[in-house]
Design a protein around this motif. Structure first.
Motif, short mmCIF file in Angstrom:
data_model
loop_
_atom_site.label_atom_id
_atom_site.label_comp_id
_atom_site.label_asym_id
_atom_site.label_seq_id
_atom_site.Cartn_x
_atom_site.Cartn_y
_atom_site.Cartn_z
N ARG A 1 0.92 -1.39 0.09
CA ARG A 1 -0.11 0.13 0.10
C ARG A 1 0.93 1.27 0.06
NH1 ARG A 1 -5.32 -0.83 2.14
NH2 ARG A 1 -5.89 -2.89 2.40
N ALA A 2 1.78 1.44 -1.07
CA ALA A 2 2.59 2.35 -1.22
C ALA A 2 2.00 3.55 -2.13
CB ALA A 2 3.92 1.94 -1.60
N GLY A 3 0.93 3.58 -2.62
CA GLY A 3 0.54 4.47 -3.51
C GLY A 3 1.03 4.44 -4.89
N THR A 4 0.60 5.25 -5.64
CA THR A 4 1.12 5.31 -7.19
C THR A 4 1.78 6.43 -7.54
OG1 THR A 4 -0.98 4.06 -7.62
CG2 THR A 4 0.36 5.17 -9.50
N LEU A 5 2.87 6.72 -7.88
CA LEU A 5 3.59 7.99 -8.45
C LEU A 5 3.20 8.17 -10.03
CD1 LEU A 5 5.40 10.46 -7.98
CD2 LEU A 5 7.38 8.81 -8.24
N VAL A 6 2.83 9.34 -10.11
CA VAL A 6 2.71 9.70 -11.67
C VAL A 6 3.49 10.83 -11.86
CG1 VAL A 6 0.87 10.46 -13.46
CG2 VAL A 6 0.09 9.08 -11.35
N VAL A 7 4.22 10.61 -13.10
CA VAL A 7 5.19 11.59 -13.33
C VAL A 7 5.07 11.97 -15.08
CG1 VAL A 7 6.93 11.32 -11.81
CG2 VAL A 7 7.41 10.05 -13.91
N ALA A 8 5.80 12.92 -15.76
CA ALA A 8 5.93 13.25 -17.01
C ALA A 8 6.96 13.90 -17.29
CB ALA A 8 4.70 14.14 -17.53
N PRO A 9 7.70 13.37 -18.74
CA PRO A 9 8.98 13.84 -19.04
C PRO A 9 8.85 15.65 -18.94
CG PRO A 9 8.34 12.48 -20.50
CD PRO A 9 6.84 12.70 -19.73
N PRO A 10 9.88 16.28 -19.09
CA PRO A 10 9.60 17.86 -18.88
C PRO A 10 8.67 18.64 -19.95
CG PRO A 10 11.70 17.29 -18.43
CD PRO A 10 11.14 15.73 -18.76
N ARG A 11 8.78 17.91 -21.14
CA ARG A 11 8.26 18.61 -22.29
C ARG A 11 6.76 18.37 -22.34
NH1 ARG A 11 11.23 15.05 -26.67
NH2 ARG A 11 10.08 13.35 -26.39
N ASP A 12 6.30 17.16 -21.67
CA ASP A 12 4.87 16.66 -21.45
C ASP A 12 4.18 17.07 -20.10
OD1 ASP A 12 4.90 15.63 -24.21
OD2 ASP A 12 6.19 13.84 -23.28
N VAL A 13 4.81 17.97 -19.30
CA VAL A 13 4.44 18.19 -18.16
C VAL A 13 2.96 18.66 -18.03
CG1 VAL A 13 5.06 20.69 -17.69
CG2 VAL A 13 5.47 18.97 -15.94
N GLY A 14 2.43 19.06 -19.08
CA GLY A 14 1.23 19.54 -19.36
C GLY A 14 0.25 18.56 -19.16
N GLU A 15 0.64 17.42 -19.45
CA GLU A 15 -0.16 16.02 -19.29
C GLU A 15 -0.60 15.84 -17.67
OE1 GLU A 15 -1.17 13.54 -21.77
OE2 GLU A 15 -0.79 15.14 -22.88
N LEU A 16 0.19 16.09 -16.82
CA LEU A 16 0.00 16.15 -15.51
C LEU A 16 -0.99 16.92 -15.08
CD1 LEU A 16 3.49 15.96 -13.62
CD2 LEU A 16 1.91 14.05 -13.64
N ASP A 17 -1.04 18.11 -15.61
CA ASP A 17 -2.36 18.84 -15.43
C ASP A 17 -3.45 18.28 -15.73
OD1 ASP A 17 -1.11 21.31 -14.10
OD2 ASP A 17 0.00 21.46 -15.85
N ARG A 18 -3.51 17.80 -16.96
CA ARG A 18 -4.70 17.15 -17.61
C ARG A 18 -5.14 16.07 -16.84
NH1 ARG A 18 -5.81 13.04 -20.26
NH2 ARG A 18 -3.84 12.23 -20.42
N PHE A 19 -3.99 15.01 -16.44
CA PHE A 19 -4.41 14.01 -15.73
C PHE A 19 -4.91 14.30 -14.33
CE2 PHE A 19 -3.60 10.04 -13.25
CZ PHE A 19 -3.52 8.90 -13.98
N ALA A 20 -4.40 14.99 -13.75
CA ALA A 20 -5.02 15.59 -12.14
C ALA A 20 -6.63 16.17 -12.39
CB ALA A 20 -4.04 16.58 -11.82
N SER A 21 -6.74 16.94 -13.47
CA SER A 21 -7.87 17.46 -13.46
C SER A 21 -8.99 16.42 -13.78
CB SER A 21 -8.11 18.42 -14.83
OG SER A 21 -7.75 17.66 -15.93
N ARG A 22 -8.68 15.06 -14.15
CA ARG A 22 -9.90 14.30 -14.61
C ARG A 22 -9.92 13.28 -13.54
NH1 ARG A 22 -11.05 13.56 -19.94
NH2 ARG A 22 -11.23 11.33 -19.83
N THR A 23 -9.37 13.40 -12.53
CA THR A 23 -9.41 12.27 -11.36
C THR A 23 -9.29 13.10 -9.78
OG1 THR A 23 -9.23 10.24 -10.53
CG2 THR A 23 -7.28 11.24 -11.38
N SER A 24 -9.42 12.22 -8.86
CA SER A 24 -9.18 12.93 -7.53
C SER A 24 -8.16 12.03 -6.84
CB SER A 24 -10.52 12.98 -6.79
OG SER A 24 -11.17 11.89 -6.75
#
Ligand SMILES: Cc1cc2nc3c(=O)[nH]c(=O)nc-3n(C[C@H](O)[C@H](O)[C@H](O)COP(=O)(O)OP(=O)(O)OC[C@H]3O[C@@H](n4cnc5c(N)ncnc54)[C@H](O)[C@@H]3O)c2cc1C
Length: 324
Positions: free
Chosen positions: A81-104
């Motif tokens: 039960r260590a959770g999940t880490l989500v990362v993105a390469p520097p040039r795709d960092v906008g993907e993180l905002d999109r991912f975060a906005s679609r879940t909780s």
């Protein structure tokens, strides 16, 4: 109550367990000669309802949020039960905002937080998301342990048979996965690699967001890592293609260049059984129920589906078709 479960994937094993725990006399028929070799064997073992919610319906989160507790209760010590880490390469960092906005169910991390959680990723990613409520297990260890536990509980396993020659059952539970050709299923092929490198340690599944080649890596024992997975609309379970192997392997190197020196221990493909809406189903049959359509959420959703199937068989007046 005598019940025949057809199929020893995660759907069949969890259904057998729920039924046996409630006092049914359970027999499992598996057409393959031994455990494994099916979609469940190829799985990553992530119990990640919040991450999956990014692309899945709310039902997947609702049905899946209790999965880690179910597995923990059934197989103490198997769930991490260590959770999940989500990362993105520097040039795709906008993907993180999109991912975060679609879940909780997540919180933002900076570079130092990432380094603290996963020291081997220090300095590689400026921002990330942690989903602290998520968990993972090793599907093969879990399936083997569940099989052994079921045998100890008196469940009778028959391998290399489709169960046609077995009789005397009050009910059947059809858990044949993509082979259930009477269901309106489609296959979603998933290819994965198992890598070994002593040079990297990870404590939790890591998802690398990428517009074309999204990747997740799930750590397993002794510096083994499951890297997956392709999503191809196909029922073809033949060996991994060169293209997929190169894409998956390339993405692992984007997560950490040391994966370039990792040994490829295994390449496998599995076919995820899916209905048109990508949601699972427990449907009433003439003499029982069918659990199917677990799609990319077999380990996550099988416990809830197994409970629902057992509820139906043990409460005959509730025997109506049910879709999640
Ligand atoms: C690469 C990959 C990664 C995945 N990662 C994850 C993950 O991280 N987390 C998660 O929750 N899910 C994941 N999944 C999804 C998950 O693996 C599937 O949803 C799940 O395995 C489906 O389980 P099942 O029991 O329905 O099918 P299967 O595992 O395919 O089992 C069906 C069984 O029925 C048997 N059978 C067929 N016909 C008969 C018959 N006539 N009689 C008796 N037996 C029969 C088959 O031989 C098979 O053993 C992943 C899938 C893939 C392919």
């Amino acid at each position: 109550m005598n019940v025949l479960v057809k199929g020893a994937g995660v759907a069949g094993l969890t259904a057998a367990y729920e039924l046996a725990c409630r006092g049914a006399a359970v027999t499992v028929a598996e057409v393959r000669p031994h455990l494994g070799g099916n979609a469940s064997w190829a799985a990553g073992g992530m119990l990640a309802p919040w991450c999956e919610r990014e692309s899945a319906e709310q039902a997947v989160l609702d049905l899946g949020r209790g999965a880690a507790d179910w597995w923990d209760a059934a197989l103490p010590g198997q769930v991490s039960r260590a959770g999940t880490l989500v990362v993105a390469p520097p040039r795709d960092v906008g993907e993180l905002d999109r991912f975060a906005s679609r879940t909780s169910g997540h919180r933002w991390l900076g570079e130092e937080d990432i380094a603290e959680l996963e020291p081997d990723l220090a300095g590689r990613f400026r921002r990330g998301l942690l989903f602290p409520g998520e968990a993972h297990l090793d599907p093969r260890r879990a399936m083997a342990a569940l099989h052994d536990k079921l045998v100890a509980m008196g469940v009778d396993f028959h391998f290399a048979t489709d169960g046609q020659g077995l009789s005397g059952f009050k009910y059947e539970v059809d858990c044949r996965g993509i082979a259930a050709d009477d269901a309106v299923l489609r296959g979603v092929r998933g290819e994965m690699l198992i890598l070994h490198t002593p040079d990297i340690s990870l404590s939790r599944p890591v998802r690398l967001l990428h517009p074309r080649f999204p990747l997740y890596i799930v750590p397993r024992a002794d510096h083994h890592f499951m890297a997956g997975a392709t999503m191809i609309e196909s029922q073809d379970a033949s060996p991994v293609t060169v293209r997929s192997m190169m894409e998956l392997a390339g993405a692992t190197c984007a997560l950490h260049p040391a994966f370039g020196e990792a040994a490829i221990v295994e390449m496998s493909a599995g076919v995820r059984p899916a209905f048109a809406d990508n949601l699972p189903s427990v449907e009433t049959l003439g003499n029982g129920v069918a659990i199917n359509g677990l799609y990319r959420h077999g380990f996550l959703l099988a416990p809830a589906m197994a409970r629902r199937a057992a509820d139906i068989l043990f409460n005959p007046d509730k025997r109506v078709g049910a879709r999640a």
